[in-house]
Design a protein around this motif. Structure first.
Motif, PDB file in Angstrom:
ATOM      1  N   LYS A 233       0.899   5.387  -0.152  1.00 55.43           N
ATOM      2  CA  LYS A 233       0.023   6.530   0.078  1.00 55.43           C
ATOM      3  C   LYS A 233       0.795   7.847  -0.051  1.00 55.43           C
ATOM      4  O   LYS A 233       1.786   8.058   0.660  1.00 55.43           O
ATOM      5  N   ASN A 234       0.338   8.699  -0.974  1.00 56.83           N
ATOM      6  CA  ASN A 234       0.871  10.062  -1.127  1.00 56.83           C
ATOM      7  C   ASN A 234       2.394  10.111  -1.123  1.00 56.83           C
ATOM      8  O   ASN A 234       3.006  10.937  -0.427  1.00 56.83           O
TER       9      ASN A 234
ATOM     10  N   THR B 280      -2.339   0.483  -4.699  1.00 59.17           N
ATOM     11  CA  THR B 280      -2.329  -0.747  -3.904  1.00 59.17           C
ATOM     12  C   THR B 280      -2.022  -1.932  -4.809  1.00 59.17           C
ATOM     13  O   THR B 280      -2.557  -2.030  -5.916  1.00 59.17           O
TER      14      THR B 280
ATOM     15  N   HIS C  29       3.145  12.683  -5.151  1.00 56.68           N
ATOM     16  CA  HIS C  29       1.927  12.257  -4.449  1.00 56.68           C
ATOM     17  C   HIS C  29       1.317  11.009  -5.097  1.00 56.68           C
ATOM     18  O   HIS C  29       0.158  10.996  -5.518  1.00 56.68           O
TER      19      HIS C  29
ATOM     20  N   GLU D  36       0.850  -1.189   0.000  1.00 57.64           N
ATOM     21  CA  GLU D  36       0.000   0.000   0.000  1.00 57.64           C
ATOM     22  C   GLU D  36       0.889   1.244   0.000  1.00 57.64           C
ATOM     23  O   GLU D  36       1.682   1.443   0.922  1.00 57.64           O
TER      24      GLU D  36
ATOM     25  N   GLY E 133       5.132  10.787   2.517  1.00 62.15           N
ATOM     26  CA  GLY E 133       4.321   9.622   2.165  1.00 62.15           C
ATOM     27  C   GLY E 133       4.602   8.405   3.011  1.00 62.15           C
ATOM     28  O   GLY E 133       5.417   8.426   3.943  1.00 62.15           O
TER      29      GLY E 133
ATOM     30  N   SER F  93      -0.114   7.242  -5.185  1.00 62.23           N
ATOM     31  CA  SER F  93      -0.858   6.313  -4.325  1.00 62.23           C
ATOM     32  C   SER F  93      -1.372   5.148  -5.154  1.00 62.23           C
ATOM     33  O   SER F  93      -1.924   5.353  -6.236  1.00 62.23           O
TER      34      SER F  93
END
Length: 345
Positions: A5-6, A23, A19, A3, A56, A21
């Protein structure tokens, strides 16, 4: 499994990852695409703990990579674009060295090394010096260290770069066999290879994620700009007049054909409706024989070029457009300037 994120990575004033993101789900092969300088290798180096992000978060099986790097890295096997090989070692010595680095218990090392070498078909090269191996076998050694210890996630950065067609086929088959028990994130410039091997594809451009879907769905997104090429025995003006009323045509181009009395027609379709039947009846009713009709479908290459070029254009527009101040910001600046003038007096 993974995962992100950002995620942000800056080198001075340059933003390599912006940035980001996404999964990565368990048990799938992901293709990670992007032009040179898009931020693919930087992202992979951050995901494997070789680089620290500017901002992040990266989680591997729910474990924060920055807070618990040793625990998170147990789940990852990594093959960088340039495999970290020591040419003066034999294949077996190198694998023992990697097993020690991965902290595989001494009692299990031989078994784990043999398993990795069997998986990558290196048994008959275990006593060979790495410097004497072909490029394909060196790549296999790099893959062997990546799968050593059977990590759940394998990240491969350009695993077929510099290989001949036969070696590419061998590595591709090996990746498919690894996918039976591992989650794989694969970076490559060979789009046909990615389309053939991967379950899902992520496209990155200018450090941003611009697409994340299956190869089939990505190609379907380009259906609206599918093209039809026709050769018709007719007058140019008559063809334009007859075809311009057909629904589903986004753009129509008509030019003189190579054969006398013919025209060559290029039609960009709009939407998912098949207009070939309507074209046939329109030409038949006007007594304009269609000599040939060819449908040109969008490919993964078309999707890649369209998405990455659009991102570059947007970034250029942002860089070139002047930043206008809001009315509030303008008034505040004006008041500050007046205050400075008063102090100067």
């Amino acid at each position: 499994m993974i995962e992100v994120k950002n995620l942000v990575k800056r080198y001075g004033s340059h933003t390599a990852v912006d940035h980001l993101s996404f999964t990565v789900e368990k048990g799938q092969i992901y293709g990670f695409l992007g032009p040179n300088g898009a931020g693919k290798s930087t992202t992979m180096n951050i995901m494997t703990g070789y680089l620290a992000p500017t901002e992040g978060e990266v989680r591997i099986n729910g474990i924060d990579l920055l807070e618990e790097p040793d625990e998170a890295k147990k789940y990852i096997g990594y093959l960088p674009e340039m495999p970290p090989l020591y040419p003066e070692m034999t294949v077996w010595e190198y694998m023992e060295f990697c097993a020690e680095l991965k902290k595989i218990p001494r009692k299990k090392r031989r078994e784990e090394i043999l398993s990795a070498m069997e998986l990558t078909k290196l048994e008959d090269r275990k006593n060979s010096l790495i410097r004497n191996l072909s490029k394909g076998y060196k790549q296999r050694v790099g893959l062997a260290q990546a799968v050593l210890g059977l990590p759940e996630i394998i990240i491969l950065d350009e695993p077929t770069v510099g290989l001949d067609p036969m070696q590419i086929i061998e590595i591709r088959d090996l990746i498919r066999s690894l996918a039976k028990n591992h989650t794989i994130l694969l970076s490559s410039h060979i789009l046909s290879e990615v389309s053939a091997v991967c379950d899902k594809i992520m496209i990155i451009s200018q450090g941003k994620l611009v697409a994340n879907d299956t190869p089939q769905r990505l190609e379907q997104t380009m259906k609206g700009v599918a093209t039809l090429n026709l050769e018709i025995r007719a007058d140019k003006k008559a063809v334009q007049r007859q075809l311009q009323s057909i629904r589903g045509i986004r753009h129509l181009s008509v030019k003189e054909g190579e054969e006398e009395g013919t025209v060559f027609v290029t039609i960009e379709e709009e939407g998912e409706e098949d207009i070939r039947e309507a074209l046939f009846y329109a030409c038949a009713n006007a007594k304009m024989p269609i000599l040939s009709m060819q449908s040109v479908k969008a490919t993964l290459e078309d999707v890649f070029l369209e998405l990455t070029s659009e991102t570059k254009k947007e970034d250029q527009r942002v860089e070139e457009s002047p930043q206008e101040a809001s009315p509030e910001e303008f008034k505040e600046t004006e008041a500050m300037e007046e205050e400075e003038d008063v102090r100067d007096l």
